[in-house]
Design a protein around this motif. Structure first.
Motif, PDB file in Angstrom:
ATOM      1  N   SER B  37     -10.274  -4.732  -0.313  1.00  0.00           N
ATOM      2  CA  SER B  37     -11.656  -4.880  -0.751  1.00  0.00           C
ATOM      3  C   SER B  37     -11.655  -5.628  -2.060  1.00  0.00           C
ATOM      4  CB  SER B  37     -12.301  -3.508  -0.910  1.00  0.00           C
ATOM      5  OG  SER B  37     -11.312  -2.590  -1.322  1.00  0.00           O
ATOM      6  N   PRO B  38     -11.876  -6.927  -2.016  1.00  0.00           N
ATOM      7  CA  PRO B  38     -11.714  -7.797  -3.178  1.00  0.00           C
ATOM      8  C   PRO B  38     -12.575  -7.377  -4.362  1.00  0.00           C
ATOM      9  CG  PRO B  38     -12.181  -9.069  -1.182  1.00  0.00           C
ATOM     10  CD  PRO B  38     -12.353  -7.632  -0.830  1.00  0.00           C
ATOM     11  N   ASN B  39     -13.672  -6.684  -4.100  1.00  0.00           N
ATOM     12  CA  ASN B  39     -14.566  -6.334  -5.192  1.00  0.00           C
ATOM     13  C   ASN B  39     -13.923  -5.403  -6.201  1.00  0.00           C
ATOM     14  OD1 ASN B  39     -16.408  -7.830  -3.853  1.00  0.00           O
ATOM     15  ND2 ASN B  39     -17.381  -6.068  -2.836  1.00  0.00           N
ATOM     16  N   GLU B  40     -13.012  -4.589  -5.687  1.00  0.00           N
ATOM     17  CA  GLU B  40     -12.446  -3.568  -6.557  1.00  0.00           C
ATOM     18  C   GLU B  40     -11.463  -4.140  -7.568  1.00  0.00           C
ATOM     19  OE1 GLU B  40     -10.702  -0.387  -4.404  1.00  0.00           O
ATOM     20  OE2 GLU B  40     -12.556  -0.005  -3.299  1.00  0.00           O
ATOM     21  N   LYS B  41     -10.921  -5.335  -7.250  1.00  0.00           N
ATOM     22  CA  LYS B  41      -9.830  -5.829  -8.071  1.00  0.00           C
ATOM     23  C   LYS B  41     -10.200  -7.109  -8.790  1.00  0.00           C
ATOM     24  CE  LYS B  41      -6.251  -4.588  -5.363  1.00  0.00           C
ATOM     25  NZ  LYS B  41      -5.576  -5.222  -4.293  1.00  0.00           N
ATOM     26  N   ARG B  42      -9.590  -7.260  -9.953  1.00  0.00           N
ATOM     27  CA  ARG B  42      -9.809  -8.512 -10.649  1.00  0.00           C
ATOM     28  C   ARG B  42      -8.819  -9.537 -10.132  1.00  0.00           C
ATOM     29  NH1 ARG B  42      -8.886  -7.282 -16.456  1.00  0.00           N
ATOM     30  NH2 ARG B  42      -7.990  -5.406 -15.588  1.00  0.00           N
ATOM     31  N   GLU B  43      -9.252 -10.799 -10.167  1.00  0.00           N
ATOM     32  CA  GLU B  43      -8.344 -11.868  -9.773  1.00  0.00           C
ATOM     33  C   GLU B  43      -7.280 -12.032 -10.856  1.00  0.00           C
ATOM     34  OE1 GLU B  43      -9.440 -15.148  -7.623  1.00  0.00           O
ATOM     35  OE2 GLU B  43     -10.070 -13.530  -6.269  1.00  0.00           O
ATOM     36  N   SER B  44      -6.054 -12.143 -10.444  1.00  0.00           N
ATOM     37  CA  SER B  44      -4.997 -12.311 -11.441  1.00  0.00           C
ATOM     38  C   SER B  44      -4.844 -13.771 -11.830  1.00  0.00           C
ATOM     39  CB  SER B  44      -3.670 -11.792 -10.876  1.00  0.00           C
ATOM     40  OG  SER B  44      -3.252 -12.651  -9.841  1.00  0.00           O
ATOM     41  N   GLY B  45      -5.402 -14.643 -11.023  1.00  0.00           N
ATOM     42  CA  GLY B  45      -5.267 -16.064 -11.317  1.00  0.00           C
ATOM     43  C   GLY B  45      -3.987 -16.656 -10.773  1.00  0.00           C
ATOM     44  N   GLU B  46      -3.077 -15.782 -10.382  1.00  0.00           N
ATOM     45  CA  GLU B  46      -1.804 -16.281  -9.860  1.00  0.00           C
ATOM     46  C   GLU B  46      -1.925 -16.455  -8.353  1.00  0.00           C
ATOM     47  OE1 GLU B  46       2.854 -15.146 -10.651  1.00  0.00           O
ATOM     48  OE2 GLU B  46       1.262 -13.716 -11.108  1.00  0.00           O
ATOM     49  N   SER B  63      -3.437 -10.902  -6.398  1.00  0.00           N
ATOM     50  CA  SER B  63      -3.959  -9.538  -6.371  1.00  0.00           C
ATOM     51  C   SER B  63      -4.368  -9.120  -4.972  1.00  0.00           C
ATOM     52  CB  SER B  63      -5.145  -9.419  -7.319  1.00  0.00           C
ATOM     53  OG  SER B  63      -6.155 -10.304  -6.876  1.00  0.00           O
ATOM     54  N   GLN B  64      -4.540 -10.115  -4.114  1.00  0.00           N
ATOM     55  CA  GLN B  64      -4.969  -9.771  -2.767  1.00  0.00           C
ATOM     56  C   GLN B  64      -3.803  -9.401  -1.854  1.00  0.00           C
ATOM     57  OE1 GLN B  64      -7.394 -13.160  -1.734  1.00  0.00           O
ATOM     58  NE2 GLN B  64      -9.222 -11.979  -2.166  1.00  0.00           N
ATOM     59  N   VAL B  65      -2.636  -9.677  -2.356  1.00  0.00           N
ATOM     60  CA  VAL B  65      -1.478  -9.290  -1.560  1.00  0.00           C
ATOM     61  C   VAL B  65      -1.215  -7.816  -1.811  1.00  0.00           C
ATOM     62  CG1 VAL B  65       0.959  -9.683  -1.139  1.00  0.00           C
ATOM     63  CG2 VAL B  65      -0.516 -11.578  -1.762  1.00  0.00           C
ATOM     64  N   GLN B  66      -1.058  -7.093  -0.749  1.00  0.00           N
ATOM     65  CA  GLN B  66      -0.871  -5.666  -0.940  1.00  0.00           C
ATOM     66  C   GLN B  66       0.470  -5.228  -0.399  1.00  0.00           C
ATOM     67  OE1 GLN B  66      -4.059  -3.244   0.137  1.00  0.00           O
ATOM     68  NE2 GLN B  66      -5.515  -4.460  -1.027  1.00  0.00           N
ATOM     69  N   GLU B  67       1.006  -4.287  -1.099  1.00  0.00           N
ATOM     70  CA  GLU B  67       2.295  -3.759  -0.699  1.00  0.00           C
ATOM     71  C   GLU B  67       2.066  -2.770   0.432  1.00  0.00           C
ATOM     72  OE1 GLU B  67       5.926  -1.859  -3.149  1.00  0.00           O
ATOM     73  OE2 GLU B  67       4.324  -2.850  -4.262  1.00  0.00           O
ATOM     74  N   SER B  68       2.693  -3.007   1.520  1.00  0.00           N
ATOM     75  CA  SER B  68       2.519  -2.052   2.602  1.00  0.00           C
ATOM     76  C   SER B  68       3.591  -0.997   2.473  1.00  0.00           C
ATOM     77  CB  SER B  68       2.667  -2.755   3.940  1.00  0.00           C
ATOM     78  OG  SER B  68       4.007  -3.098   4.136  1.00  0.00           O
ATOM     79  N   SER B  69       3.404   0.089   3.142  1.00  0.00           N
ATOM     80  CA  SER B  69       4.493   1.041   3.192  1.00  0.00           C
ATOM     81  C   SER B  69       5.601   0.347   3.960  1.00  0.00           C
ATOM     82  CB  SER B  69       4.060   2.292   3.936  1.00  0.00           C
ATOM     83  OG  SER B  69       3.586   1.925   5.210  1.00  0.00           O
ATOM     84  N   GLN B  70       6.831   0.663   3.622  1.00  0.00           N
ATOM     85  CA  GLN B  70       7.942   0.029   4.327  1.00  0.00           C
ATOM     86  C   GLN B  70       7.714   0.232   5.815  1.00  0.00           C
ATOM     87  OE1 GLN B  70      11.508  -0.414   2.789  1.00  0.00           O
ATOM     88  NE2 GLN B  70      12.335  -1.118   4.724  1.00  0.00           N
ATOM     89  N   LEU B  71       7.678  -0.902   6.528  1.00  0.00           N
ATOM     90  CA  LEU B  71       7.332  -0.789   7.935  1.00  0.00           C
ATOM     91  C   LEU B  71       8.337   0.079   8.686  1.00  0.00           C
ATOM     92  CD1 LEU B  71       6.132  -4.377   8.718  1.00  0.00           C
ATOM     93  CD2 LEU B  71       4.793  -2.285   8.866  1.00  0.00           C
ATOM     94  N   VAL B  72       9.578  -0.278   8.530  1.00  0.00           N
ATOM     95  CA  VAL B  72      10.608   0.495   9.214  1.00  0.00           C
ATOM     96  C   VAL B  72      11.826   0.608   8.338  1.00  0.00           C
ATOM     97  CG1 VAL B  72      10.158   0.208  11.662  1.00  0.00           C
ATOM     98  CG2 VAL B  72      11.135  -1.660  10.372  1.00  0.00           C
ATOM     99  N   SER B  73      12.479   1.716   8.447  1.00  0.00           N
ATOM    100  CA  SER B  73      13.744   1.873   7.738  1.00  0.00           C
ATOM    101  C   SER B  73      14.806   1.101   8.509  1.00  0.00           C
ATOM    102  CB  SER B  73      14.126   3.339   7.679  1.00  0.00           C
ATOM    103  OG  SER B  73      14.401   3.795   8.983  1.00  0.00           O
ATOM    104  N   ASN B  74      15.921   0.819   7.819  1.00  0.00           N
ATOM    105  CA  ASN B  74      17.008   0.106   8.482  1.00  0.00           C
ATOM    106  C   ASN B  74      17.501   0.856   9.703  1.00  0.00           C
ATOM    107  OD1 ASN B  74      17.073  -2.152   6.985  1.00  0.00           O
ATOM    108  ND2 ASN B  74      19.113  -1.807   6.108  1.00  0.00           N
ATOM    109  N   ALA B  75      17.593   2.181   9.564  1.00  0.00           N
ATOM    110  CA  ALA B  75      18.102   2.979  10.676  1.00  0.00           C
ATOM    111  C   ALA B  75      17.180   2.849  11.877  1.00  0.00           C
ATOM    112  CB  ALA B  75      18.226   4.441  10.255  1.00  0.00           C
ATOM    113  N   GLU B  76      15.872   2.843  11.584  1.00  0.00           N
ATOM    114  CA  GLU B  76      14.911   2.725  12.676  1.00  0.00           C
ATOM    115  C   GLU B  76      14.958   1.328  13.277  1.00  0.00           C
ATOM    116  OE1 GLU B  76      10.218   3.510  13.386  1.00  0.00           O
ATOM    117  OE2 GLU B  76      11.079   4.080  11.465  1.00  0.00           O
ATOM    118  N   ALA B  77      15.123   0.327  12.392  1.00  0.00           N
ATOM    119  CA  ALA B  77      15.165  -1.049  12.870  1.00  0.00           C
ATOM    120  C   ALA B  77      16.383  -1.288  13.759  1.00  0.00           C
ATOM    121  CB  ALA B  77      15.185  -2.006  11.692  1.00  0.00           C
TER     122      ALA B  77
END
Lengths: 454, 323
Positions: B37-46, B63-77
């Protein structure tokens, strides 16, 4: 321990090669040093730029490094099989040449795996071989086999040198740098030549010479299976293991004869390493050459006659003079027929000609490994349309040339330095071969006439 | 897809550092970032360049790039989903060497242009046989020679049939390249020099990015996309619907526009596997090039000179062999 007169005589005979170096030796030494040093920039460039600096690409992903690897493991057979078998058979004439043979084994078994390391993309992950090692992989077989073989041949070489270390430790007439005496003392491990010690060393040698023979066979078989286990034309062959073993002994014997010739000239050992040695080893070389030629013939005949698509494609590349034709002719015809003719016909048979034949064998066997690796990789099952056209054919870059040459220089340098540390002829074994100085003068005059002729 | 909210003050460097666990908001063509939700965050300019799932490069604010939870662990992969068995079906009648699959694949995996994970070959099996275009991903064999020979288990077979590479474990011995009879594997000969590198990494093993210098890479059937419920990049990219992808257990394969029964497709069109005689049991099936949509010669049109030359050399060699 007490040294008898014949040992002291022998020591006096061999001491100069430990004590001084002739001008020729010095020149050769520095040339070798220069070549070894030249390898370092190449090594750094390859390490920091990645393997992109080599001629290897996605289709020909193994190049001259693998060729050198097989070559060095091949020539290591000199010590393992030749000296192992000759020791077991208790052949008397082996004594002067046994140490040369074993040194070839140890040095080339150290050098060979270095080329594998050069070929690896991620040297920093070498420990993964232990951490995540899988016994199903022929590479793991190779790691185990080569390590065991290296340890075995070092023990074999060392056992055969203990007595000499003790002799060098106890002979006061040796005029060498002071730093060497503690080393001789250390390596002699308080050997006093008591009957019990002599018996133990002898027994150890017998056991090791028995162990080293199957080990050597295993090493090269496993090595051939790296290629034999893949589904590629020219590699996927059931006779690959024995073919590699025969080729290895063949090249090992060749290198042994060349090394004998070099040391004979360098240290003036004409009376110790005689025509007899060249002739006998020449005959072994002849038999092996015939055997190798037979394997080559059987391998290519079945592939050509069977005329499977890819096998045929590969064979036409080998026969095509614009591709690998000349190399094939050299490796399969010149390298086999020339030594056989030179050694079989008494008229051609002399020390120099046998050495020349051996030299040809060594070159031919290097080229043979090249035409085992490169043409097959240039003949994948699917057409090479995904590679840039300049990558279709492999050619060595200067990095690979330099590292190949400096590897050879390392081989010669190690060999030379060891011969400065310990006499190249086993003193303990061959003291009876050295005659009294007075006697020697007479026999020298006798043998001068038909020198180099058998 | 769930995304965690980015912690405040996460620098771009930091995000690159744990880049293995980064996902981006699914950027659609219309530019709507569905999960942020872009409204919540300030633009970092980067600005950061990311790639959308359909292979387009877009530049968005960091700022629009978001860290997801690690999709899968190595063991799962390394394990994969035991209830699935991924297959690909390639319809040779429809391919005209448009090379869009190669293009998208290279961009998705940040590959330099000389590394092709999916390749398109010009095939002419015999002197008088018809030529055809032959797209070839990794076959994900069920009896994979490459997995057998790997000394460190860096390449492995999963329960869902995929053969993947852990490029954090690979030692670069290239033995797998020797073992693969289909030239599927490519080596990262140098540090990646691609200038339009994108920065999204979905998870080390499954996304195949970033490729590491001195290790081996190959087509991975995009398991990260499958986890997101999407088709591999090449499937969507193909303008002619040549490539079908799906789960054999579900008996469905899709080329992005149509979804068909796998077994029926193979039966009706007499599908086969390439070089069955090698005993590798591939997971990729081919439909023979009959009733073709295109003349194969069309494939040479509009090719860049460099690529055209590769085919020309190979074609002259085919002629030589069949003389």
């Amino acid at each position: 321990m007490k040294l008898d007169t014949s040992t002291v005589n022998a020591l006096k005979r061999y001491a100069p090669q430990l004590e001084t170096a002739s001008l020729l030796e010095k020149i050769l030494f520095w040339i070798m040093i220069i070549f070894v040093l030249a390898g370092f920039p190449a090594l750094f460039i390859q390490h920091f730029e990645g393997h992109y600096v080599t001629g290897m690409r996605d289709n020909v992903f193994w190049g001259v490094y693998i060729v050198n690897f097989i070559f060095y493991i091949g020539i290591s057979y000199a010590g393992a099989l030749i000296s192992g078998i000759l020791y077991l058979l208790n052949v008397e004439w082996r004594k002067p040449i046994i140490r040369i043979a074993e040194m070839i084994t140890v040095i080339s078994t150290i050098l060979g795996p270095i080329y594998i390391l050069l070929c690896m993309g991620r040297l920093d992950r070498l420990h993964h071989l232990v951490l995540y090692g899988r016994i199903q992989s022929p590479i793991t077989w190779d790691v185990i086999a080569i390590t065991t073989y290296l340890v075995g041949s070092i023990i074999f070489l060392y056992l055969a040198t203990i007595q000499d270390f003790a002799i060098l430790r106890d002979w006061k007439g040796l005029k060498v740098g002071k730093w060497r005496h503690p080393l001789y003392r250390f390596f002699a491990v308080s050997y006093q030549d008591t009957p019990r010690q002599r018996k133990l060393v002898h027994r150890g040698m017998t056991i090791m010479s028995i162990i080293i023979i199957p080990l050597a066979v295993i090493v090269h078989s496993v090595l051939s299976w790296i290629f034999g286990m893949t589904l590629r034309p020219g590699w996927h062959s059931t006779i690959f293991a024995p073919y590699f073993v025969v080729a290895a002994v063949f090249s090992g014997t060749g290198v042994l004869i060349v090394a004998m010739w070099v040391y004979r000239k360098l240290y003036k050992l004409e009376d110790i390493i005689t025509e007899k040695h060249f002739k006998y080893l020449g005959i072994i070389l002849l038999v092996l050459g015939a055997l190798y030629g037979y394997f080559t013939f059987a391998e290519y005949l079945t592939n050509w006659y069977g005329s499977e698509k890819w096998e045929l494609e590969l064979i036409y590349k080998l026969f095509d003079l614009s591709e690998f034709g000349w190399m094939f002719i050299f490796a399969a015809f010149v390298g086999v027929l020339l030594p056989i003719i030179i050694i079989a016909v008494p008229y051609f048979r002399s020390i120099n000609s046998i050495t020349f034949a051996s030299f040809v064998v060594v070159i031919a066997m290097w080229i043979k490994r090249y035409i085992i690796i490169i043409p097959t990789l240039e003949t994948p099952l699917l057409p090479m349309q995904e590679s840039r056209i300049e990558y279709i054919h492999y050619s060595m870059t200067w990095i690979e040339w330099i590292l190949t040459i400096s590897g050879l220089a390392v081989f010669c340098l190690f060999f030379y330095l060891y011969s400065k540390f310990v006499p190249i002829i086993p003193v303990s074994e061959s003291s009876s071969l050295v005659k009294n100085p007075e006697e020697e003068l007479e026999t020298n005059q006798d043998t001068h006439h038909d020198k180099d002729k058998i | 897809m769930k995304f965690k909210k980015t912690k405040k003050g996460t620098s771009r460097r930091g995000f690159l550092k744990n880049g293995l666990s980064i996902g981006i908001g699914a950027a659609t063509t219309s530019g709507v970032f569905s999960s942020c939700s872009p409204n919540e965050k300030r633009e970092s300019g980067e600005k950061v360049r990311v790639m959308t799932t359909d292979g387009k490069l877009v530049e968005i604010d960091a700022s629009q790039v978001q860290e997801s939870s690690q999709l899968v662990s190595n063991a799962e992969a390394r394990k994969g989903d035991p209830n699935k068995e991924y297959v690909m079906v390639i319809d040779l009648a429809k391919c005209r060497n448009a090379r869009k699959c190669i293009d998208v694949c290279q961009r998705m995996h940040n590959l330099p242009t000389e590394d092709e994970w999916i390749k398109v070959f010009y095939m002419k099996d015999g002197e008088d046989t018809a030529p055809y275009w032959f797209p070839k991903p990794c076959f994900h064999c069920n009896s994979p020679s490459c997995v057998n020979v790997c000394p460190v288990g860096a390449t492995f077979k999963r329960l869902d049939g995929l053969v993947l590479i852990d490029n954090e474990r690979c030692i670069g011995c290239k033995f797998c390249m020797a073992a693969c009879p289909y030239s599927s594997r490519v080596f990262n000969w140098r540090e990646n020099t691609r200038d339009d590198q994108v920065t999204d990494h979905h998870g080390a093993i499954e996304s195949g990015t970033p490729q590491k210098v001195g290790t081996v890479g190959k087509c991975d059937f995009c398991p990260d996309m499958a986890r997101m419920g999407k088709l591999p990049g090449c499937i969507d990219a193909c303008p002619n619907g040549v490539l079908y992808y799906g789960d054999k257990n579900e008996d469905l394969v899709s080329n992005g526009t149509e979804t068909v029964r796998f077994s029926e497709l193979i039966y009706e069109r007499a599908g086969y596997r390439y070089m069955e005689e090698l005993g590798t049991r591939p997971s990729v099936y081919y439909l023979p090039p009959v009733n073709r949509s295109f003349d194969p010669e069309i494939g040479f049109k509009d090719l860049p000179d460099e690529i055209r030359k590769r085919y020309d050399i190979s074609r002259s060699e085919i002629k030589k062999e069949t003389r």
